[in-house]
Scaffold this motif. Structure first.
Motif, PDB file in Angstrom:
ATOM      1  N   ILE A   1      10.308  -3.063  -3.076  1.00 10.90           N
ATOM      2  CA  ILE A   1      11.698  -1.564  -3.569  1.00 10.90           C
ATOM      3  C   ILE A   1      11.113  -0.150  -4.389  1.00 10.90           C
ATOM      4  O   ILE A   1      10.217  -0.934  -6.246  1.00 10.90           O
ATOM      5  CB  ILE A   1      12.891  -2.162  -3.482  1.00 10.90           C
ATOM      6  CG1 ILE A   1      13.958  -0.782  -2.955  1.00 10.90           C
ATOM      7  CG2 ILE A   1      12.403  -2.707  -4.978  1.00 10.90           C
ATOM      8  CD1 ILE A   1      15.588  -0.479  -2.941  1.00 10.90           C
ATOM      9  N   GLY A   2      10.916   1.051  -4.594  1.00  9.98           N
ATOM     10  CA  GLY A   2      10.834   1.423  -6.111  1.00  9.98           C
ATOM     11  C   GLY A   2      11.632   2.724  -6.401  1.00  9.98           C
ATOM     12  O   GLY A   2      12.670   2.930  -5.426  1.00  9.98           O
ATOM     13  N   LEU A   3      12.265   2.902  -7.114  1.00 12.87           N
ATOM     14  CA  LEU A   3      13.514   3.752  -8.475  1.00 12.87           C
ATOM     15  C   LEU A   3      13.267   5.398  -7.990  1.00 12.87           C
ATOM     16  O   LEU A   3      11.612   5.075  -8.931  1.00 12.87           O
ATOM     17  CB  LEU A   3      13.770   2.947  -9.545  1.00 12.87           C
ATOM     18  CG  LEU A   3      14.554   3.654 -10.549  1.00 12.87           C
ATOM     19  CD1 LEU A   3      16.453   3.850  -9.337  1.00 12.87           C
ATOM     20  CD2 LEU A   3      15.304   2.837 -11.376  1.00 12.87           C
ATOM     21  N   LEU A   4      13.919   5.471  -7.358  1.00 11.25           N
ATOM     22  CA  LEU A   4      13.169   7.455  -7.537  1.00 11.25           C
ATOM     23  C   LEU A   4      13.851   7.590  -8.508  1.00 11.25           C
ATOM     24  O   LEU A   4      14.531   7.809  -8.992  1.00 11.25           O
ATOM     25  CB  LEU A   4      14.056   7.917  -6.048  1.00 11.25           C
ATOM     26  CG  LEU A   4      13.602   7.562  -4.576  1.00 11.25           C
ATOM     27  CD1 LEU A   4      14.605   7.933  -3.745  1.00 11.25           C
ATOM     28  CD2 LEU A   4      11.947   7.573  -4.861  1.00 11.25           C
ATOM     29  N   LYS A   5      12.833   8.456  -8.691  1.00 15.01           N
ATOM     30  CA  LYS A   5      12.510   9.355  -9.862  1.00 15.01           C
ATOM     31  C   LYS A   5      13.760  10.297  -9.830  1.00 15.01           C
ATOM     32  O   LYS A   5      14.224  10.746 -10.881  1.00 15.01           O
ATOM     33  CB  LYS A   5      11.118  10.656 -10.580  1.00 15.01           C
ATOM     34  CG  LYS A   5      10.843  11.094 -11.173  1.00 15.01           C
ATOM     35  CD  LYS A   5       9.653  11.677 -11.973  1.00 15.01           C
ATOM     36  CE  LYS A   5       9.559  13.206 -11.138  1.00 15.01           C
ATOM     37  NZ  LYS A   5       8.058  13.101 -11.092  1.00 15.01           N
ATOM     38  N   HIS A   6      14.131  10.949  -8.979  1.00 21.64           N
ATOM     39  CA  HIS A   6      15.389  11.875  -9.122  1.00 21.64           C
ATOM     40  C   HIS A   6      16.456  10.765  -8.507  1.00 21.64           C
ATOM     41  O   HIS A   6      17.659  11.715  -8.021  1.00 21.64           O
ATOM     42  CB  HIS A   6      14.953  13.169  -8.275  1.00 21.64           C
ATOM     43  CG  HIS A   6      13.747  14.097  -8.447  1.00 21.64           C
ATOM     44  ND1 HIS A   6      13.792  14.316  -9.617  1.00 21.64           N
ATOM     45  CD2 HIS A   6      12.278  14.008  -8.046  1.00 21.64           C
ATOM     46  CE1 HIS A   6      12.499  15.329  -9.823  1.00 21.64           C
ATOM     47  NE2 HIS A   6      11.725  14.880  -9.524  1.00 21.64           N
TER      48      HIS A   6
ATOM     49  N   GLY B   1       1.011  -1.132   0.210  1.00 20.70           N
ATOM     50  CA  GLY B   1      -0.299   0.090  -0.346  1.00 20.70           C
ATOM     51  C   GLY B   1       0.649   1.380   0.133  1.00 20.70           C
ATOM     52  O   GLY B   1       0.715   2.294  -0.740  1.00 20.70           O
ATOM     53  N   THR B   2       1.710   1.316   0.561  1.00 16.29           N
ATOM     54  CA  THR B   2       2.401   2.567   1.705  1.00 16.29           C
ATOM     55  C   THR B   2       3.518   2.577  -0.152  1.00 16.29           C
ATOM     56  O   THR B   2       3.579   3.919  -0.627  1.00 16.29           O
ATOM     57  CB  THR B   2       4.065   2.488   1.831  1.00 16.29           C
ATOM     58  OG1 THR B   2       4.354   0.988   2.363  1.00 16.29           O
ATOM     59  CG2 THR B   2       3.812   3.441   3.157  1.00 16.29           C
ATOM     60  N   LEU B   3       4.135   1.696  -1.026  1.00 12.62           N
ATOM     61  CA  LEU B   3       4.931   1.933  -2.171  1.00 12.62           C
ATOM     62  C   LEU B   3       3.795   2.627  -3.120  1.00 12.62           C
ATOM     63  O   LEU B   3       4.062   2.969  -4.256  1.00 12.62           O
ATOM     64  CB  LEU B   3       5.059   0.107  -2.563  1.00 12.62           C
ATOM     65  CG  LEU B   3       6.635  -0.238  -2.101  1.00 12.62           C
ATOM     66  CD1 LEU B   3       6.572  -1.675  -2.497  1.00 12.62           C
ATOM     67  CD2 LEU B   3       7.555   0.943  -2.363  1.00 12.62           C
TER      68      LEU B   3
ATOM     69  N   THR C   1       1.853  -2.541 -11.663  1.00 13.66           N
ATOM     70  CA  THR C   1       1.873  -2.540 -13.737  1.00 13.66           C
ATOM     71  C   THR C   1       2.295  -2.129 -13.773  1.00 13.66           C
ATOM     72  O   THR C   1       2.240  -2.085 -14.698  1.00 13.66           O
ATOM     73  CB  THR C   1       0.096  -2.360 -12.736  1.00 13.66           C
ATOM     74  OG1 THR C   1      -0.004  -1.494 -12.423  1.00 13.66           O
ATOM     75  CG2 THR C   1      -0.986  -4.045 -12.598  1.00 13.66           C
ATOM     76  N   ASP C   2       2.471  -0.945 -13.532  1.00 15.56           N
ATOM     77  CA  ASP C   2       3.385  -0.174 -14.460  1.00 15.56           C
ATOM     78  C   ASP C   2       4.384   0.527 -14.044  1.00 15.56           C
ATOM     79  O   ASP C   2       5.695   1.628 -14.978  1.00 15.56           O
ATOM     80  CB  ASP C   2       3.167   1.627 -13.664  1.00 15.56           C
ATOM     81  CG  ASP C   2       1.116   1.842 -14.117  1.00 15.56           C
ATOM     82  OD1 ASP C   2       0.795   1.266 -15.506  1.00 15.56           O
ATOM     83  OD2 ASP C   2       0.444   2.668 -13.227  1.00 15.56           O
ATOM     84  N   ASP C   3       5.332  -0.575 -13.397  1.00 17.96           N
ATOM     85  CA  ASP C   3       6.659  -0.774 -13.459  1.00 17.96           C
ATOM     86  C   ASP C   3       7.507  -0.148 -12.082  1.00 17.96           C
ATOM     87  O   ASP C   3       8.710   0.300 -12.818  1.00 17.96           O
ATOM     88  CB  ASP C   3       7.301  -0.779 -14.417  1.00 17.96           C
ATOM     89  CG  ASP C   3       8.703  -1.936 -14.620  1.00 17.96           C
ATOM     90  OD1 ASP C   3       8.586  -2.315 -13.600  1.00 17.96           O
ATOM     91  OD2 ASP C   3       9.700  -1.359 -15.753  1.00 17.96           O
ATOM     92  N   LEU C   4       6.823   0.493 -11.558  1.00 14.58           N
ATOM     93  CA  LEU C   4       7.742   1.327 -11.095  1.00 14.58           C
ATOM     94  C   LEU C   4       8.023   1.030  -9.162  1.00 14.58           C
ATOM     95  O   LEU C   4       9.037   1.775  -8.382  1.00 14.58           O
ATOM     96  CB  LEU C   4       6.697   2.697 -10.605  1.00 14.58           C
ATOM     97  CG  LEU C   4       5.983   3.600 -11.615  1.00 14.58           C
ATOM     98  CD1 LEU C   4       4.500   4.439 -10.882  1.00 14.58           C
ATOM     99  CD2 LEU C   4       6.397   4.339 -12.128  1.00 14.58           C
ATOM    100  N   TRP C   5       7.578  -0.575  -8.515  1.00 16.92           N
ATOM    101  CA  TRP C   5       8.281  -0.756  -7.619  1.00 16.92           C
ATOM    102  C   TRP C   5       8.052  -2.013  -8.419  1.00 16.92           C
ATOM    103  O   TRP C   5       6.874  -3.040  -8.913  1.00 16.92           O
ATOM    104  CB  TRP C   5       7.267  -0.208  -6.694  1.00 16.92           C
ATOM    105  CG  TRP C   5       6.086  -0.643  -6.167  1.00 16.92           C
ATOM    106  CD1 TRP C   5       5.171   0.687  -6.480  1.00 16.92           C
ATOM    107  CD2 TRP C   5       4.785  -1.987  -6.104  1.00 16.92           C
ATOM    108  NE1 TRP C   5       4.167   0.219  -6.552  1.00 16.92           N
ATOM    109  CE2 TRP C   5       3.654  -1.521  -6.358  1.00 16.92           C
ATOM    110  CE3 TRP C   5       5.638  -2.958  -5.821  1.00 16.92           C
ATOM    111  CZ2 TRP C   5       2.651  -2.106  -6.018  1.00 16.92           C
ATOM    112  CZ3 TRP C   5       4.241  -3.822  -5.523  1.00 16.92           C
ATOM    113  CH2 TRP C   5       3.200  -3.767  -5.397  1.00 16.92           C
ATOM    114  N   THR C   6       8.967  -3.155  -7.163  1.00 23.26           N
ATOM    115  CA  THR C   6       9.161  -4.736  -6.949  1.00 23.26           C
ATOM    116  C   THR C   6       9.337  -4.757  -5.846  1.00 23.26           C
ATOM    117  O   THR C   6       9.687  -4.152  -4.727  1.00 23.26           O
ATOM    118  CB  THR C   6       9.660  -4.938  -7.913  1.00 23.26           C
ATOM    119  OG1 THR C   6       9.735  -6.779  -7.772  1.00 23.26           O
ATOM    120  CG2 THR C   6      10.962  -4.664  -7.957  1.00 23.26           C
ATOM    121  N   GLY C   7       8.120  -5.914  -5.881  1.00 17.37           N
ATOM    122  CA  GLY C   7       8.392  -6.461  -4.154  1.00 17.37           C
ATOM    123  C   GLY C   7       9.896  -7.187  -4.247  1.00 17.37           C
ATOM    124  O   GLY C   7      10.441  -7.913  -5.063  1.00 17.37           O
TER     125      GLY C   7
END
Lengths: 260, 370, 515
Positions: free
Chosen positions: B290-295, B119-121, B149-155
C-alpha cells in the motif's frame, strides 16, 4: 405606384393572391414573377411539364419553401412578403401530397383526426367520421394505411386535409399514381366535394384532362413563367401564344416542355 | 520474550541479516505467536486511529485497490468495528487505477493505493503519486527490503512464486532451481501461466537481475521448449493440468495452491522451494502493498490505517483470508501455510522491480512465450 | 482521441519492440478473428432468421424467441463456461471418461476455432435480430417474386431475398465486427493475442502510452474500413424497402427432411449457445450457493438493474436526439459527426474509460481553479453515463436509424400542413413511428450495459457493485466456480428485456410494413 396591402387583399374576388412571386434558388430561378388570384370557393390548377417549378411553387405557398421574392395573401392576411414569412403550421393551408404521406402508425380515422387537435375528443372523432364519410370510406375507419388501396389512401389523405377546414387546400399531382379510368372518376368526385363545402383549392398537374375536369381557373406554366392565367374557357379558346395553344389544343401530354 | 520471537520471524522470511539461509520451521513460529492475546494488539491501533480522526475533517477513507473486494473487505470491516472509520474502496486493475489517479490529480478523493505487485507500486511511485509514509510503526514491523527505499510504499502480505509438482509422477529430488525447469528432462512436462500476468513478469525480472538479460532469455526459451500445453490463463489451471496428467510441474503463487488445498485436502500436488542452494538467490517472493497518495486529504487517518494494517490483528485477517505470509513476522501464520515448510526467500529489494518489467515482457515476446 | 501523453519519451524501444514482435501476430489474429466471427455469426444469424421467419417447422415459435437469449450472455462468461466444459479435465471430458468413451474428438478449447465459435455464439443475436427484421418486411414477397420469374424457392432465397436483406445483415455484422475488435474479456480467457491485448500490453506492461495509442489508431482504422463497407451496402437499403409491402405471415411449408434439418440446426445452436454454458454455470453455482447467495448478492442484482435502466434511458435519449439532428440537417459534416459519435463501440472499454476520465479531469481542475468544487470525478453517475453514451451510442443508433429511414420527408410536411410541428410532431409522429426501433435500442443498451465491465469498474460510485463487477472480482482470481452464480444472474436478469424485445419484433404493428 404601389398598392397598399389592404386595398389589394380586401377585394372579394382576390381571396387568395400571389403577386410577383419568384421561386427556385439564387443560382437557378425556376419561376419568376408569378401573379394570379383565386376567389373564395373556386378551384385553380397550375398546368405544366414536370421539373418546371410547379411543385416548388406549391410548396412555397404551403410554407415548406422560401420564395425568392413576391407576396402571398390569403383571406386578408399576408403569408409571405419580403423578409418575413408565416410558418407552415400557422398558415391554415391543407395539403394533399403526391405520395399521400399518410401516417403509417395511425388508422384511417386517426389520420383524419390528426389535425383536429383543437377539438374535444368526441367532437374530433365525430368530425373525422363525417369527413371519412364524405370521401366514401365510412366503413374503413379502422383500416391501417397499408391495408388500403391507392385510391382509398388518396381519399383518406383528402379527408385529412379537409377536416380542419383550411382556408386553402393544395393538391400536388393528386391523381398521378392512379390508373386513368379511376383518375377521371375521382377528379369529378373531388370537384363536387370541394364545391359542396365551398373549399378553395389549388392543384398542380401535368395532365390537361385532369386540369379541365377539375378547375375553374387554369394557369399554364412553361418557359419558367406563368404564361397564362384565366378561366378554363378562355385558356382553351383564347390561348395567349402558340405554345399554350399547341399544348391545350392538341391535347398532347406535356411531359417535356421548355424549361431550363 | 515477545521481542525475541519477532526477531526470529524476521530472519525466516527476509533473511536480511546474513547471507546464510535459515531452515526454521514455521510451525514453531506459529506455536509461539499463538499465545498472544488479541486485545493487547488492537488497543493501541484503536487509540491512534481515533485520535487521527478527531483532527481530520473526514470520518471515512478511500482506498483504490487492485486486490479484490473479497480479500480486502473483511479487514476493512474489522477496522470499522474497532475505530468507527468507514473505508470506501474502488477495485480495478492496477494500471487503470494508476491512470485514474493521474487524471484526477490533486482533486482525487482517494487516500491510499493498494496493489498486489511490488512492480506496480514501484511504477506508481515513479509517477509521483505517493508521499512518504513516515511511520515508526511500519519501519519497525516491516523488514526494510519489503518496503520502498524512499518510504513511499510498504508491503502488507507476502506470497512466493514457486514450483508445484505432481506427487505421483515427480520425485522432488529431481527439482532444484527455476532455471532447471528448462532442462530437457522436463520436455513436455512443464505448465506455465500466460506471460501477460505480472507475477511471471516479476519472477523473470528477478532472474534478469540475477543472470542478466541474455542468460535469462535462454532460460525462458528452454521453459517454452518444455511446455506441455499452451500457457494457461491462470494459476489454478496450471495445477488442474498437473492433476489431469497433462503435465508434471508448474509455477504458481503459493496462495492459489493454498486455496485449492483447503477445498481438496488430498491434493496430489506439492510445493517445492527452488534456489535454496548456496548463492542460488532463494525463492521469488512478491507482495501486496500500500502507498499513501500525495493528494490524500486525510493523511493522518490514512497513516493510522496503514499502521493498523501491519498490526498482528489486521495481518492475521489480511494474510489469512488468502493463505499468504504476513508481512509482520510476529503474526500467527495460517496452519495451511505453515505446513508448506520454511524456505530461504530472495533478498532482492522489490523497489526497482518495475524497471525490469518491460525488459521481461519484451523477452517473452522474443522467445514466443505467450 | 483525448488520451494525452503523460509519460516520458522512453517509448522508442517499446514501439520498435511492438512493431517487430507483437504487431504482426496480433494484427493477423485480429483480422482472422474478426473475419471468422463475422462469417460464422453472420451465417448462424441469417440462417436462424430465415428459418424462424419464413419457414414452418415444429417448435418454430419456441425457437424464434429462445434463440435471442444468448444476447444476455456476456462473452467472458460464455468463454469461461466453454473452458469449463471443453478443457481437458473439464465437465465433458470427465463425463466421457467416466463412461470410458473416447474424448479426444472434443473441441480443443484453446484453438482459433473455439474462440471464433464462442464469440459467434454470443454475437450472432445482433445479426439474427436485424435479419429477422428484414425478412419480416420483405421475406415471403421476395420469394414469390423469385418464383414468378421461374426460380426455385432455394434459388429465390439466394438470388432475391438475401440480396434484398443485405443492408440489414450488413448492419448486424458491423456491430459484430466492432464488438469482436474491441473485445478483451473473451480473448483474455483463451490467452489469444489481438490488437486489443497488444494495447493493454504496451500500456500496462511496457508502460508506453504512445505505443498503446498507435496500436489503438490501427484498431480504429480497421473500424473505419469496416464502417465504410457497411455504409456502402446500406446505401442500397432505400430501394430494398418496398412501398406498401404488406407484412406477409404466410410461411414456406418444409418437407419432412427439411423440417428435421431445421429443427436439428436450431436445437444445436440453442444447445451450444445456451443450454450447455448455462448448465456448466449451474453445475458450478449450486455447490457454492450458500457462499455467494448473501445480502450482498441481492445488492449486486439491484445495482445492475438500476444502472442498466438508467443508462438505457440516457443513451437512447441521446441516440434519438442524434438521429433527429442527422435527419434535420443532412450534410457531410453532420453525417461524419454521427459516424464519429458511434465509433466508441469499437474501442476497448478500458481505453475509452481512461480517455473519458482525462478530459473530465481537466474540466474538474478548471472548475476548481474558478473556486467551484465540481466533484465530477468522484465516481459520479454523470461520468458513468457519459462513458456509457460514448460506448453504446452505436448500439442504440443502429435500430433507430433503420426505423427512421421509413419516415419519408413528406410525412413531416403532412404533419406541418395540419398545424403540428416541432415538439408536437416529435411526440405525435416521430416517436410512435420509431417505437419498435426505440424498444430494440433500449433492450440492446440495457443488456450491453449489464454485461459491460471496464467502464463500470472504473467509474462506479464507491461501494456500488454490479453483477459484472462481481464476476470480474472472482474470475480475476481464477474462482470461476464462485463467479458462476453472479454470471448466471446476469443472464437471468437479461431474460426480461430480451423477452420484451421478442414480443415487440414478433407482434409488430403495421409500422414495419408500410412506408
Amino acid at each position: 405606384m404601389i398598392h397598399s396591402e389592404h386595398v389589394l387583399a380586401s377585394k372579394a374576388k382576390n381571396y387568395f393572391s400571389v403577386e410577383q412571386l419568384s421561386v427556385g434558388y439564387e443560382s437557378r430561378i425556376l419561376l419568376a414573377d408569378v401573379n394570379f388570384h383565386l376567389s373564395k370557393g373556386s378551384i385553380g390548377c397550375l398546368l405544366g411539364p414536370s421539373g418546371c417549378g410547379k411543385s416548388t411553387l406549391l410548396r412555397a405557398i404551403a410554407g415548406f419553401e422560401q420564395s425568392l421574392q413576391g407576396r402571398i395573401y390569403l383571406d386578408d392576411n399576408w403569408l409571405n412578403r419580403p423578409g418575413r414569412t408565416v410558418a407552415a403550421e400557422h398558415r391554415n393551408i391543407g395539403m394533399v401530397f403526391q405520395d399521400y404521406s399518410l401516417f403509417p402508425h395511425l388508422s384511417a380515422l386517426e389520420n383524419v383526426r390528426f389535425g383536429l387537435y383543437g377539438l374535444s375528443r368526441p367532437n374530433a372523432i365525430a368530425k373525422a367520421r363525417h369527413w371519412l364519410g364524405q370521401v366514401g370510406l365510412a366503413n374503413k375507419e379502422k383500416a391501417m394505411p397499408h391495408e388500403l388501396s391507392g385510391g382509398e389512401q388518396q381519399r383518406v389523405a383528402l379527408a385529412r386535409a379537409l377536416a380542419p377546414e383550411p382556408e386553402l387546400v393544395l393538391l400536388d399531382e393528386p391523381f398521378s399514381s392512379l390508373d386513368l379510368e379511376f383518375r377521371e372518376k375521382l377528379s369529378r368526385e373531388v370537384r363536387e366535394l370541394f364545391k359542396a363545402s365551398n373549399t378553395t383549392a389549388l392543384m398542380v398537374t401535368h395532365d390537361q384532362h385532369e386540369a379541365f375536369a377539375m378547375a375553374d381557373y387554369i394557369g399554364v406554366i412553361n418557359n419558367n413563367r406563368l404564361e397564362q392565367w384565366d378561366d378554363a374557357y378562355h385558356v382553351y379558346h383564347q390561348p395567349v401564344n402558340q405554345s399554350v395553344a399547341d399544348f391545350v389544343g392538341q391535347g398532347v401530354f406535356f411531359e417535356r416542355g421548355n424549361c431550363r | 520474550m515477545m521481542l525475541s520471537t519477532r526477531r526470529r520471524h524476521r530472519h525466516l522470511l527476509s533473511a536480511n541479516c546474513s547471507r546464510h539461509w535459515l531452515a526454521v520451521l514455521l510451525v514453531a513460529l506459529c506455536l509461539s505467536a499463538c499465545g498472544k492475546g488479541v486485545s493487547e494488539a488492537d488497543s493501541p491501533a484503536k487509540a491512534t486511529a481515533q485520535e487521527a480522526l478527531h483532527s481530520e475533517p473526514s470520518g471515512s477513507l478511500i482506498v483504490y485497490s487492485s486486490r479484490n473486494e473479497q480479500l480486502i473487505q473483511p479487514v476493512f470491516e474489522r477496522y470499522r468495528e474497532i475505530t468507527g472509520v468507514t473505508i470506501e474502496y474502488a477495485t480495478d486493475k492496477a494500471g487503470v487505477l494508476i491512470e485514474r489517479l493521474k487524471a484526477e490529480g490533486e482533486n482525487t478523493r482517494a487516500d491510499l493505493l493498494l496493489t498486489v505487485d511490488a512492480g506496480t507500486l514501484g511504477f506508481a511511485a515513479s509517477q509521483g503519486l505517493f508521499q512518504r509514509i513516515n511511520s515508526p510503526v511500519v519501519n519497525e514491523v516491516v523488514p526494510a527490503h519489503l518496503r520502498d527505499t524512499d518510504d513511499l510504499w510498504t508491503g502488507l502480505s507476502l506470497r512466493a512464486r514457486t514450483i508445484v509438482y505432481s506427487k505421483e509422477r515427480v520425485d522432488p529430488a529431481q527439482l532444484s532451481t527455476y532455471a532447471a525447469l528448462g532442462d530437457p528432462s522436463w520436455q513436455g512436462r512443464l505448465c506455465l501461466r500466460t506471460s501477460k500476468k505480472v507475477y511471471n513478469q516479476s519472477l523473470v525480472a528477478m532472474l534478469i537481475s540475477e543472470f542478466g538479460e541474455q542468460e535469462t532469455e535462454q532460460i525462458v526459451q528452454s521453459w517454452v521448449a518444455n511446455l506441455a500445453i499452451a500457457p494457461t490463463s491462470n494459476d489454478t489451471q496450471v495445477m488442474q493440468a498437473i492433476i489431469n496428467g497433462q503435465c508434471d510441474v508448474g509455477l504458481v503463487n503459493t496462495y492459489y495452491f493454498g486455496r485449492m488445498q483447503v477445498k481438496q485436502p488430498d491434493l496430489p500436488l506439492a510445493l517445492y522451494w527452488p534456489n535454496q542452494g548456496e548463492a542460488e538467490g532463494g525463492v521469488h517472493i512478491n507482495l501486496s502493498g500500500i502507498g499513501l497518495l500525495k493528494h490524500s486529504k486525510n493523511v493522518a487517518a490514512a497513516k493510522a490505517l496503514v499502521d493498523w494494517l501491519v498490526s498482528d490483528e489486521a495481518q492475521a485477517i489480511f494474510a489469512g483470508v488468502n493463505q499468504e505470509y504476513p508481512i509482520s513476522s510476529s503474526t500467527t501464520v495460517d496452519p495451511t501455510v505453515v505446513a508448506w515448510g520454511g524456505f530461504k526467500a530472495s533478498e532482492q529489494p522489490l523497489s526497482d522491480a518495475y524497471k525490469l518489467q518491460p525488459t521481461a515482457v519484451m523477452l517473452f515476446d522474443r522467445v514466443g512465450y505467450r | 482521441m483525448s488520451i494525452v501523453s503523460s509519460y516520458g519519451t522512453d517509448d522508442q524501444g517499446a514501439l520498435a519492440h511492438i512493431i517487430r514482435y507483437v504487431l504482426p501476430n496480433s494484427l493477423l489474429n485480429s483480422l482472422a478473428l474478426t473475419a471468422g466471427v463475422c462469417l460464422l455469426a453472420g451465417a448462424i444469424g441469417v440462417t436462424l432468421a430465415w428459418l424462424t421467419v419464413s419457414c414452418e417447422f415444429p417448435l418454430r415459435r419456441f425457437f424464434a424467441w429462445v434463440l435471442f437469449l444468448p444476447l444476455a450472455v456476456p462473452g467472458y462468461v460464455m468463454a469461461f463456461a466453454f473452458v469449463g466444459l471443453f478443457e481437458y479435465g473439464g465437465s465433458l471430458h470427465s463425463m466421457l471418461r467416466h463412461y470410458r468413451a473416447d474424448s479426444g474428438w472434443l473441441l480443443n478449447v484453446y484453438s482459433y476455432g473455439a474462440i471464433v465459435l464462442v464469440l459467434s455464439l454470443v454475437l450472432y443475436p445482433y445479426v439474427y435480430l436485424l435479419a429477422r427484421n428484414a425478412f419480416q418486411t420483405l421475406g415471403q414477397r421476395s420469394i414469390e417474386v423469385g418464383q414468378s420469374l421461374g426460380l426455385s424457392v432455394r434459388q429465390s432465397f439466394f438470388k432475391v431475398a438475401l440480396p434484398m436483406a443485405r443492408p440489414w445483415i450488413a448492419g448486424g455484422i458491423l456491430l459484430v465486427a466492432m464488438e469482436t475488435l474491441a473485445d478483451f474479456g473473451t480473448v483474455a480467457v483463451f490467452n489469444y493475442d489481438t490488437l486489443t491485448t497488444a494495447i493493454y500490453q504496451a500500456w500496462f506492461s511496457l508502460f508506453s502510452l504512445s505505443a498503446a495509442l498507435k496500436i489503438a489508431g490501427i484498431l480504429l482504422l480497421l473500424v473505419v474500413v469496416v464502417t465504410v463497407l457497411e455504409r456502402h451496402s446500406r446505401r442500397q437499403r432505400q430501394y430494398a424497402e418496398g412501398r406498401n409491402a404488406a407484412r406477409n405471415t404466410k410461411r414456406l411449408q418444409l418437407g419432412f427432411g427439411a423440417q428435421t434439418a431445421a429443427l436439428l440446426f436450431c436445437s444445436s445452436i440453442f444447445m451450444l449457445a445456451f443450454v450447455l454454458p448455462l448448465g456448466q454455470l449451474l453445475y458450478w453455482a449450486l455447490p457454492n450457493l450458500s457462499q455467494e447467495l448473501t445480502v450482498r448478492f441481492w445488492s449486486y442484482v439491484s445495482g445492475t438493474v438500476l444502472l442498466a435502466t438508467l443508462a438505457m434511458f440516457v443513451v437512447v435519449s441521446m441516440a434519438v436526439a442524434l438521429a433527429f439532428i442527422a435527419r434535420q440537417k443532412k450534410g457531410l459534416v453532420v453525417t461524419s459527426a454521427v459516424r464519429l459519435a458511434t465509433l466508441g463501440y469499437a474501442l476497448p472499454g478500458t481505453v475509452l474509460a481512461i480517455g473519458i476520465f482525462v478530459p473530465i479531469g481537466y474540466v474538474d481542475h478548471w472548475l476548481q481553479s474558478k473556486g467551484l468544487s465540481s466533484g465530477l470525478l468522484q465516481g459520479s453517475l454523470l461520468v458513468m453515463m457519459m462513458a456509457y453514451s460514448v460506448r453504446f451510442l452505436a448500439v442504440a443508433y443502429t435500430p433507430l436509424e433503420n426505423n427512421l429511414l421509413r419516415v419519408t420527408p413528406s410525412i413531416d410536411l403532412a404533419s406541418q400542413s395540419l398545424g403540428v410541428a416541432g415538439m408536437a410532431m416529435l411526440r405525435r409522429v416521430h416517436l410512435p413511428l420509431l417505437g419498435p426501433g426505440i424498444v430494440t435500442a433500449m433492450v440492446l443498451v440495457f443488456v450491453d450495459v449489464m454485461k459491460e465491465l471496464p467502464i463500470t469498474l472504473m467509474t462506479r460510485p464507491f461501494g456500488f457493485n454490479t453483477l459484472a463487477v462481481r464476476v470480474f472480482e472472482l474470475t480475476s482470481e481464477g474462482m470461476w466456480e464462485r463467479a458462476a452464480l453472479p454470471a448466471l444472474a446476469i443472464v437471468v436478469v437479461g431474460f426480461l428485456p430480451v423477452y420484451l424485445l421478442i414480443r415487440s419484433t414478433e407482434v409488430s404493428p403495421s409500422v414495419r410494413a408500410s412506408k
